[in-house]
Structures are given as C-alpha cells and as structure tokens.
Motif scaffolding. Structure first.
Motif, PDB file in Angstrom:
ATOM      1  N   MET A 154      -8.052  97.876  64.444  1.00 16.07           N
ATOM      2  CA  MET A 154      -8.050  98.030  65.037  1.00 16.07           C
ATOM      3  C   MET A 154      -9.009  97.441  66.494  1.00 16.07           C
ATOM      4  N   LEU A 155     -10.503  97.034  65.547  1.00 16.64           N
ATOM      5  CA  LEU A 155     -11.636  96.597  65.641  1.00 16.64           C
ATOM      6  C   LEU A 155     -10.861  95.264  66.050  1.00 16.64           C
ATOM      7  N   ALA A 156     -10.222  94.535  65.520  1.00 18.14           N
ATOM      8  CA  ALA A 156      -9.693  92.984  65.917  1.00 18.14           C
ATOM      9  C   ALA A 156      -8.545  93.197  66.826  1.00 18.14           C
ATOM     10  N   LEU A 157      -8.360  94.684  67.663  1.00 23.40           N
ATOM     11  CA  LEU A 157      -7.658  94.476  68.523  1.00 23.40           C
ATOM     12  C   LEU A 157      -8.141  94.814  69.591  1.00 23.40           C
ATOM     13  N   VAL A 158      -9.504  95.684  69.891  1.00 27.69           N
ATOM     14  CA  VAL A 158     -10.474  96.039  70.801  1.00 27.69           C
ATOM     15  C   VAL A 158     -11.272  94.570  70.782  1.00 27.69           C
ATOM     16  N   LEU A 159     -11.000  93.693  69.869  1.00 23.63           N
ATOM     17  CA  LEU A 159     -12.257  92.024  70.099  1.00 23.63           C
ATOM     18  C   LEU A 159     -11.137  91.351  71.267  1.00 23.63           C
ATOM     19  N   PHE A 160      -9.847  91.031  70.619  1.00 22.63           N
ATOM     20  CA  PHE A 160      -8.706  90.487  71.225  1.00 22.63           C
ATOM     21  C   PHE A 160      -8.329  90.769  72.659  1.00 22.63           C
ATOM     22  N   ALA A 161      -8.187  92.326  72.631  1.00 18.93           N
ATOM     23  CA  ALA A 161      -8.311  93.105  74.329  1.00 18.93           C
ATOM     24  C   ALA A 161      -9.270  92.434  75.095  1.00 18.93           C
ATOM     25  N   GLY A 162     -10.661  92.862  74.050  1.00 24.74           N
ATOM     26  CA  GLY A 162     -11.741  91.888  75.518  1.00 24.74           C
ATOM     27  C   GLY A 162     -11.580  90.308  76.108  1.00 24.74           C
ATOM     28  N   PHE A 163     -11.175  89.789  74.597  1.00 28.33           N
ATOM     29  CA  PHE A 163     -11.035  88.351  74.624  1.00 28.33           C
ATOM     30  C   PHE A 163      -9.820  87.493  76.304  1.00 28.33           C
ATOM     31  N   LEU A 164      -8.791  89.031  75.820  1.00 25.66           N
ATOM     32  CA  LEU A 164      -8.131  88.160  76.976  1.00 25.66           C
ATOM     33  C   LEU A 164      -8.494  88.746  78.283  1.00 25.66           C
ATOM     34  N   ALA A 165      -9.223  89.728  78.595  1.00 24.85           N
ATOM     35  CA  ALA A 165      -9.462  90.980  79.778  1.00 24.85           C
ATOM     36  C   ALA A 165     -10.565  89.818  80.124  1.00 24.85           C
ATOM     37  N   GLY A 166     -11.430  89.001  79.678  1.00 27.68           N
ATOM     38  CA  GLY A 166     -12.662  88.190  79.667  1.00 27.68           C
ATOM     39  C   GLY A 166     -11.903  86.774  79.909  1.00 27.68           C
ATOM     40  N   THR A 167     -11.231  86.345  80.033  1.00 24.67           N
ATOM     41  CA  THR A 167     -10.874  85.404  80.168  1.00 24.67           C
ATOM     42  C   THR A 167     -10.048  85.410  81.651  1.00 24.67           C
ATOM     43  N   ALA A 168      -9.358  86.385  81.660  1.00 29.80           N
ATOM     44  CA  ALA A 168      -8.289  86.939  82.912  1.00 29.80           C
ATOM     45  C   ALA A 168     -10.126  86.454  83.648  1.00 29.80           C
ATOM     46  N   THR A 169     -10.861  87.957  83.406  1.00 28.01           N
ATOM     47  CA  THR A 169     -11.765  87.978  84.575  1.00 28.01           C
ATOM     48  C   THR A 169     -12.613  86.650  85.389  1.00 28.01           C
ATOM     49  N   ALA A 170     -12.577  85.901  83.751  1.00 27.23           N
ATOM     50  CA  ALA A 170     -13.599  84.743  84.334  1.00 27.23           C
ATOM     51  C   ALA A 170     -12.581  83.928  85.199  1.00 27.23           C
ATOM     52  N   LEU A 171     -11.925  83.624  85.114  1.00 24.22           N
ATOM     53  CA  LEU A 171     -10.402  82.718  85.719  1.00 24.22           C
ATOM     54  C   LEU A 171     -10.722  83.343  86.591  1.00 24.22           C
ATOM     55  N   VAL A 172     -10.531  84.791  87.475  1.00 22.90           N
ATOM     56  CA  VAL A 172     -10.614  84.744  88.672  1.00 22.90           C
ATOM     57  C   VAL A 172     -11.604  84.407  89.744  1.00 22.90           C
ATOM     58  N   LEU A 173     -12.976  85.330  88.527  1.00 19.46           N
ATOM     59  CA  LEU A 173     -14.641  84.837  89.091  1.00 19.46           C
ATOM     60  C   LEU A 173     -14.195  83.362  89.256  1.00 19.46           C
ATOM     61  N   VAL A 174     -14.398  82.555  88.342  1.00 25.96           N
ATOM     62  CA  VAL A 174     -14.300  80.638  88.933  1.00 25.96           C
ATOM     63  C   VAL A 174     -13.431  80.763  90.143  1.00 25.96           C
ATOM     64  N   LEU A 175     -12.305  80.836  90.096  1.00 19.26           N
ATOM     65  CA  LEU A 175     -10.868  80.416  90.748  1.00 19.26           C
ATOM     66  C   LEU A 175     -12.042  80.866  92.844  1.00 19.26           C
ATOM     67  N   ARG A 176     -12.063  81.875  92.463  1.00 19.17           N
ATOM     68  CA  ARG A 176     -12.893  82.701  93.169  1.00 19.17           C
ATOM     69  C   ARG A 176     -14.767  81.668  94.303  1.00 19.17           C
ATOM     70  N   GLY A 177     -14.882  81.445  93.516  1.00 22.65           N
ATOM     71  CA  GLY A 177     -15.837  80.540  93.456  1.00 22.65           C
ATOM     72  C   GLY A 177     -15.526  79.605  93.524  1.00 22.65           C
ATOM     73  N   LEU A 178     -15.240  78.894  93.238  1.00 27.98           N
ATOM     74  CA  LEU A 178     -14.431  77.664  93.849  1.00 27.98           C
ATOM     75  C   LEU A 178     -14.386  77.202  95.630  1.00 27.98           C
ATOM     76  N   ARG A 179     -13.120  78.193  95.451  1.00 30.74           N
ATOM     77  CA  ARG A 179     -12.373  79.087  96.612  1.00 30.74           C
ATOM     78  C   ARG A 179     -13.376  79.473  97.806  1.00 30.74           C
ATOM     79  N   LYS A 180     -14.501  80.407  97.620  1.00 32.56           N
ATOM     80  CA  LYS A 180     -15.747  79.976  98.725  1.00 32.56           C
ATOM     81  C   LYS A 180     -16.629  79.295  99.059  1.00 32.56           C
ATOM     82  N   ALA A 181     -16.832  77.928  97.909  1.00 31.55           N
ATOM     83  CA  ALA A 181     -17.214  76.596  97.939  1.00 31.55           C
ATOM     84  C   ALA A 181     -16.327  75.833  98.511  1.00 31.55           C
ATOM     85  N   LEU A 182     -15.172  75.711  98.590  1.00 33.81           N
ATOM     86  CA  LEU A 182     -14.895  74.832  98.748  1.00 33.81           C
ATOM     87  C   LEU A 182     -15.014  75.170 100.928  1.00 33.81           C
ATOM     88  N   SER A 183     -14.017  76.818 101.035  1.00 31.24           N
ATOM     89  CA  SER A 183     -13.885  76.651 102.285  1.00 31.24           C
ATOM     90  C   SER A 183     -14.996  76.925 103.313  1.00 31.24           C
TER      91      SER A 183
END
Length: 163
Positions: A1-30
């Motif tokens: 169960m703990l492995a599932l929580v860690l991998f869910a955290g990995f997927l959610a964290g990766t998606a969140t990181a991607l959204v934040l970085v892309l949003r920041g880059l869009r703000k920087a360029l625009s």
C-alpha cells in the motif's frame, strides 16, 4: 500500500511540477518584458515546480525501495534496500520506515536502532528545500512589488457622472 501511495505522489508531483514550470515559462515569455515584476512571479512558478519535481523524483526512488523490500521471494532477507550496510549489521534488520519530511528510507534494527540508506538520492532533500525556499522568496517579492505598484499608480477616473 505504501508503494502505491509513493507512486501516486510521484505521478501527482510530476504533473504538478510540469504545470507550474510551464505556467512560469509562459509568464516569463509573455509578460516579463512589459512588466518587470512579472519576472519574479514567473521565477516563483518555475522554482516551485522544480522543487515539487525533485521531491517527486525522490518519491519514485523510495517507492521502488518499498517494492523491493516487500518482495518476499528467495533472497529477500535481509531486506534488499538495507543490504548496503555491512553484512553483520544488515542481518539485524527487522523492518523499514519511509520518512516523508525529510524524504528517506530507514532500516530498523532488532536492537532498537536504525540507519538511513542511500535509496533516496542525497541531493533530493537539500535541492527541494533550496528550490522551494527560493520560490517562496520570489513569490513574496513579486507580491510586494505588485502591492507597491498598486499604491503608487494613479487611481483611474471615476466613470460615474457628477450630478
């Protein structure tokens, strides 16, 4: 169960990181060229996204270690992630623990002691802390700059007619 929580955290964290970085880059360029304060806001998004991404990377490593520790096949004792210690110490491992702040994989010994393995790369916790703190500082300075600009900008004329 703990492995599932860690991998869910990995997927959610990766998606969140991607959204934040892309949003920041869009703000920087625009808008950073037109409004200097927006560069700090963009940096806050990128740094925050990088902090979340590094932490998610560490969660993936911890999740793989948990999967390895839970594998009950031949050669599973002592727990595989705990074998990096000397063999005399690894024989006394009875359990493991995953810490989330700071992120680590800890092997518990039968005598009551424990030791932390190098399962989670050593750069994950310091990089997460530095990037996160830098992102917060940029966010605070960006908010302060926006507040200063609203105080010093002239108030727009009222659209109501004088009667």
């Amino acid at each position: 169960m703990l492995a599932l929580v860690l991998f869910a955290g990995f997927l959610a964290g990766t998606a969140t990181a991607l959204v934040l970085v892309l949003r920041g880059l869009r703000k920087a360029l625009s808008s950073a060229r037109r409004e200097p304060g927006q560069a700090l806001r963009a940096a806050a998004f990128v740094l925050g996204g990088a902090a979340v991404g590094v932490y998610a990377w560490g969660m993936a490593h911890a999740g793989l270690a948990v999967l390895d520790a839970e594998d009950g096949g031949t050669g599973s004792s002592p727990i595989r992630p705990c074998r990096e210690a000397d063999p005399d110490r690894a024989v006394h491992v009875v359990d493991y623990h995953v810490g989330f702040v700071p992120l680590d994989f800890e092997c518990r010994l039968s005598g009551g002691g424990s030791y932390t393995t190098s399962t989670v790369p050593g750069y994950v916790n310091p990089a997460t802390a530095v990037l996160g703190l830098a992102g917060v500082v940029c966010g605070i300075f960006s908010a302060a700059d926006a507040e200063r600009r609203t105080r010093t900008s002239p108030t727009p004329p009222s659209s109501k007619g004088d009667s």
